[in-house]
Design an enzyme around this catalytic site. Structure first.
Site, short mmCIF file in Angstrom:
data_model
loop_
_atom_site.label_atom_id
_atom_site.label_comp_id
_atom_site.label_asym_id
_atom_site.label_seq_id
_atom_site.Cartn_x
_atom_site.Cartn_y
_atom_site.Cartn_z
NE ARG A 138 22.11 -61.92 -34.34
CZ ARG A 138 22.54 -60.67 -34.32
NH1 ARG A 138 21.78 -59.74 -33.77
NH2 ARG A 138 23.70 -60.35 -34.84
NE ARG B 12 27.58 -52.66 -34.75
CZ ARG B 12 27.18 -53.93 -34.75
NH1 ARG B 12 27.93 -54.85 -35.31
NH2 ARG B 12 26.03 -54.27 -34.21
NE ARG C 288 23.74 -56.06 -29.92
CZ ARG C 288 24.89 -55.92 -30.56
NH1 ARG C 288 25.73 -54.96 -30.24
NH2 ARG C 288 25.22 -56.78 -31.51
#
Length: 214
Positions: A84, A156, A167
């Site tokens: 990432r 989640r 994010r």
């Protein structure tokens, strides 16, 4: 490997790859969720980071990935959402060189932020095996139970608007540069991830089949 924004559908596509081709798939998230479920100090520490929308330090992620490659990576594998960051990508290259394993394909799922928000809002994940689906799916709307392990399908903890926005900011600043990194290595293939999952998987399957030995 499968790369893309949070909520791009990488997890579902990874599961379909395993079922279709028998290739083992892992992600840092799956490994860390298992650590959390086991109640390890690492699992509890990293759960606090991810629930706030942050990224787990590269040193921890890279160590977990190398352990996984050592144990499971001898006959092919797919990483879902890893690397990432550019430092993670450099570390992965070093890991694969140490294990004499080539990286053959990087698939980038292109999705709009509107698509990401819609998918996050309805995402369900199996608490047992990590299978991901949608709450709007007719198959699971009445009985939210995993079809593979009968575990409960739940939301989640990090699937909320504030966490998602953080994010996405992390993705734009730290993950987007990987497109250029793998593009220069002639490994990157872009797939339109805004479509239904069957259409996306058909494109991914063709890319994998093209790499398969005759």
């Amino acid at each position: 490997m499968l790369l893309g924004a949070p909520g791009s559908g990488k997890g579902t596509q990874a599961e379909m790859i395993t079922r279709q081709f028998g290739i083992p798939v892992t992600s840092p998230g799956a490994i860390l969720r298992r650590e959390k479920d086991l109640g390890t100090p690492l699992g509890l520490e990293t759960a606090e980071i991810t629930q706030g929308g942050g990224l787990v330090p590269d040193k921890i992620i890279v160590g977990l990935i190398e352990d996984w490659v050592r144990l499971h990576g001898g006959y092919g594998f797919v990483f879902d959402g890893f690397p990432r960051t550019l430092p993670q990508a450099e570390s992965l290259r070093e890991i694969l060189e140490r294990h004499h394993t080539p990286l053959e394909l990087a698939i980038w799922l292109d999705v709009s932020e509107d698509t990401v928000r819609d998918r996050i809002a309805s995402r369900l994940q199996c608490r047992g095996c990590g299978f991901t689906t949608s709450a709007s799916s007719a198959k699971f709307a009445e009985r939210p139970v995993c079809p593979f392990c009968d575990g409960p399908l739940v939301r989640r903890n990090d699937d909320d608007v504030a966490v998602l926005q953080k994010r996405l900011q992390e993705f734009n600043s730290k993950t987007q540069p990987l497109a250029s990194f793998y593009g220069k290595m002639s490994l990157l293939h872009r797939v339109d991830g805004n479509r239904d999952r069957e259409s996306v998987f058909a494109d991914i399957s063709r890319l994998i089949e093209d790499k398969a030995p005759a």
